[in-house]
Design a protein around this motif. Sequence first.
Motif, short mmCIF file in Angstrom:
data_model
loop_
_atom_site.label_atom_id
_atom_site.label_comp_id
_atom_site.label_asym_id
_atom_site.label_seq_id
_atom_site.Cartn_x
_atom_site.Cartn_y
_atom_site.Cartn_z
N MET A 407 0.91 -1.25 0.18
CA MET A 407 0.04 -0.03 -0.03
C MET A 407 0.57 1.25 0.06
O MET A 407 2.06 1.45 0.92
N GLN A 408 0.48 2.16 -0.73
CA GLN A 408 1.51 3.60 -0.97
C GLN A 408 0.68 4.41 -0.09
O GLN A 408 -0.19 5.20 -0.53
N TRP A 409 1.27 4.79 0.98
CA TRP A 409 0.84 5.83 1.96
C TRP A 409 1.40 7.07 1.57
O TRP A 409 0.59 8.03 1.88
N ASN A 414 9.92 3.51 0.82
CA ASN A 414 8.99 2.13 0.52
C ASN A 414 7.74 2.84 0.96
O ASN A 414 6.67 1.98 1.36
N ALA A 415 7.13 3.82 0.37
CA ALA A 415 5.90 4.48 0.39
C ALA A 415 5.24 4.29 1.67
O ALA A 415 4.14 4.59 1.73
N GLY A 416 6.20 4.59 2.81
CA GLY A 416 5.43 4.87 4.18
C GLY A 416 4.74 3.51 4.49
O GLY A 416 4.06 3.33 5.68
N PHE A 417 5.03 2.36 3.77
CA PHE A 417 4.51 0.94 4.28
C PHE A 417 5.52 0.53 5.42
O PHE A 417 4.66 -0.09 6.32
N ASP A 432 4.58 9.43 -6.89
CA ASP A 432 3.52 10.11 -7.50
C ASP A 432 2.15 9.72 -6.75
O ASP A 432 1.12 10.58 -6.55
N ILE A 433 1.78 8.59 -6.65
CA ILE A 433 0.58 7.85 -6.45
C ILE A 433 0.57 7.34 -5.00
O ILE A 433 1.24 6.35 -4.80
N ASN A 434 0.01 8.08 -4.13
CA ASN A 434 0.08 7.69 -2.71
C ASN A 434 -1.15 8.15 -1.96
O ASN A 434 -1.96 9.21 -2.48
N VAL A 435 -1.41 7.71 -0.90
CA VAL A 435 -2.71 8.25 0.02
C VAL A 435 -2.69 9.69 0.33
O VAL A 435 -3.31 10.61 0.17
N GLU A 436 -1.44 10.14 0.68
CA GLU A 436 -1.22 11.51 1.15
C GLU A 436 -1.21 12.42 0.16
O GLU A 436 -2.21 13.41 0.03
N ALA A 437 -0.80 12.03 -1.10
CA ALA A 437 -1.03 12.79 -2.40
C ALA A 437 -2.61 13.05 -2.77
O ALA A 437 -2.87 13.96 -3.24
N ASP A 438 -3.05 11.68 -2.98
CA ASP A 438 -4.45 11.80 -3.30
C ASP A 438 -5.41 12.55 -2.30
O ASP A 438 -6.14 13.48 -2.84
N LEU A 439 -5.09 12.65 -1.15
CA LEU A 439 -6.09 13.20 -0.18
C LEU A 439 -5.87 14.86 -0.21
O LEU A 439 -6.79 15.51 -0.30
N ASN A 440 -4.73 15.09 -0.68
CA ASN A 440 -4.18 16.74 -0.90
C ASN A 440 -4.74 17.08 -2.26
O ASN A 440 -4.42 18.29 -2.57
N SER A 441 -5.13 16.49 -3.21
CA SER A 441 -5.47 16.50 -4.51
C SER A 441 -6.90 17.33 -4.64
O SER A 441 -7.75 16.77 -3.90
N HIS A 442 -7.00 18.33 -5.46
CA HIS A 442 -8.59 18.72 -5.97
C HIS A 442 -9.26 17.59 -6.46
O HIS A 442 -10.37 17.83 -6.73
N ASP A 443 -8.64 16.83 -7.12
CA ASP A 443 -9.33 15.77 -7.87
C ASP A 443 -9.17 14.30 -7.20
O ASP A 443 -8.76 13.22 -7.84
N SER A 444 -9.15 14.18 -6.02
CA SER A 444 -9.07 13.02 -5.09
C SER A 444 -10.03 11.71 -5.38
O SER A 444 -11.13 12.00 -5.49
#
Length: 544
Positions: A407-409, A414-417, A432-444
């Motif tokens: 899982m990419q956190w 190691n992606a925070g895993f 580029d693809i991880n939980v932190e980035a997605d939650l901060n994206s306007h397009d989550s």
Amino acid sequence: MNKAWWKEAVVYQVYWRSFFDSNGDGVGDLDGLIMKLDYIKDLGVDVIWLNPMFQSPDKDNGYDISDYYQVMEKAGDMKVVERLINEVHQRGMKLIMDLVVNHTSNQHPWFIESKSSKDNPKRDWYIWKDGVDGKEPNNWRSYFHPTPWEYDQTTNQYYFHSFAVEQPDLNWKNPEVRHEIYQMMRFWLNKGIDGFRMDVINLLAKLEGFPDTETPYNLSYLGNNPGIHEYLQEMNREVLSAYDILTVGEIPFVTPEDGLLYVGENRNELNTLFHFEVADDMKTWDMITFKQIQKRWYEGLNGQGWNSQFLNNHDHTRQVTRYGNDHIYRVQSAKLLATMIHTLPGTPYIYQGEEIGMTGVKFNHIEDYNDIAMKNKYLEEVAKGKDSTQVLKDLQLLSRDNSRTPMQWDNSENAGFSVGKPWIKVNPNYVDINVEADLNSHDSIFKYYKKLIALRKEHDVMVYGDYEDLLEHDDKLYVYSRTLNDITWIIMLNHSDDEVELRLNDMYAQKENTLIITNYADVNEEESLVQIRLRPHEARIYQI
């Protein structure tokens, strides 16, 4: 159709060894899952499905169980499991566990006794046969091996294994075996779990006499054999009927007609099932085939039984890679696939990481893969003289490891895993693809999933509505309705890289409509439903 909590639920699958590592040994664990329960709760799901964490030599990532009453050291211990059950329940969610009872590990005490001698009391707990003319008892294949028969020198007989050599099949014809399994199921249900995902449950009954087959590569002879429904009805009487739980059977090789025998509400067997007409039989996206599958299963189960909706899990490549566009339209494609899975008839399943659009991988070397099925197939094909590079390429898309990377956190090492070396390589795109980035994206993508799940809780039409395909023969557009009483929702999906014009029947022009959700932010809510231009991988839901 009767209402039930499990029909209205959304299930989140946790492949714990790849979810979050709490102790730095490179393997995810149950303490790590507990630490991330608030993340799962925030998504809005109702049920967590946990892959096997029982005692195991781990030849097949926990699906080779050596003790059903103990916990694998990598995962934790019984106290951690009890705490997990409690923590899940405290958050208003439920927990279901894998039930793996077609086979055990060859290191299970039952099997060790069984193979010790022909007259051992547990000999008949497994399937033993004499060879035929110095060869295996028949010409069948197993999932992971060219033959399902393994010779044992001690007793001069072969034992049967539908999967790996290390996974001998139990003999369900023996009532002692069934009694022991039912006792184990009660143990875990009394611990407080809320149901089972039943691993290859339709393989329990074997073809009488084990005859040769004309088509050994078509493994359907392994499943749905006479006796299976008697076993499951007995299981229901002895165990399942006493608990308010979710049971979902992993059932390959079934048509809707077969499926109804397992999940019909008058059958007293299982609540619902996974069939594999998509995941096993549709290697890449085929719109017309997918529509036909959905129609047949809806018509076959409608009002009588319940389906499941999924496109990926721990055995199947991540959906945005296999069935979507994981490049320039990754975000839109991930949201479109989510819209589809959460609005088709049946219970939706989310596989960890799907909610942030994680993609499949292509490792450069066979040594980087752990998937026992893939590695055995690779060796078998190379032994035939085939080019090893081409064999690897041919096997990559459907490797089970595509969905098993950590899982990419976040974008840390190691992606925070894990702070240790992960048991399997992390997908390089974690930066580029991880939980932190997605939650901060306007397009989550996560926030889109969250909204879809909230809508499903608020609107029964998503759960119980009648289904109708409005464009059966279009190979790019999937447009269908869900109708409950006087409410109709229209789901519009452009499953292609092209902009496509959608023309609906004029009847929709005369009706008021409300845009419920869309995966593009700039949709004109006043647009006529009669003629709409849908952009690549655009998804919309309207209420009529």
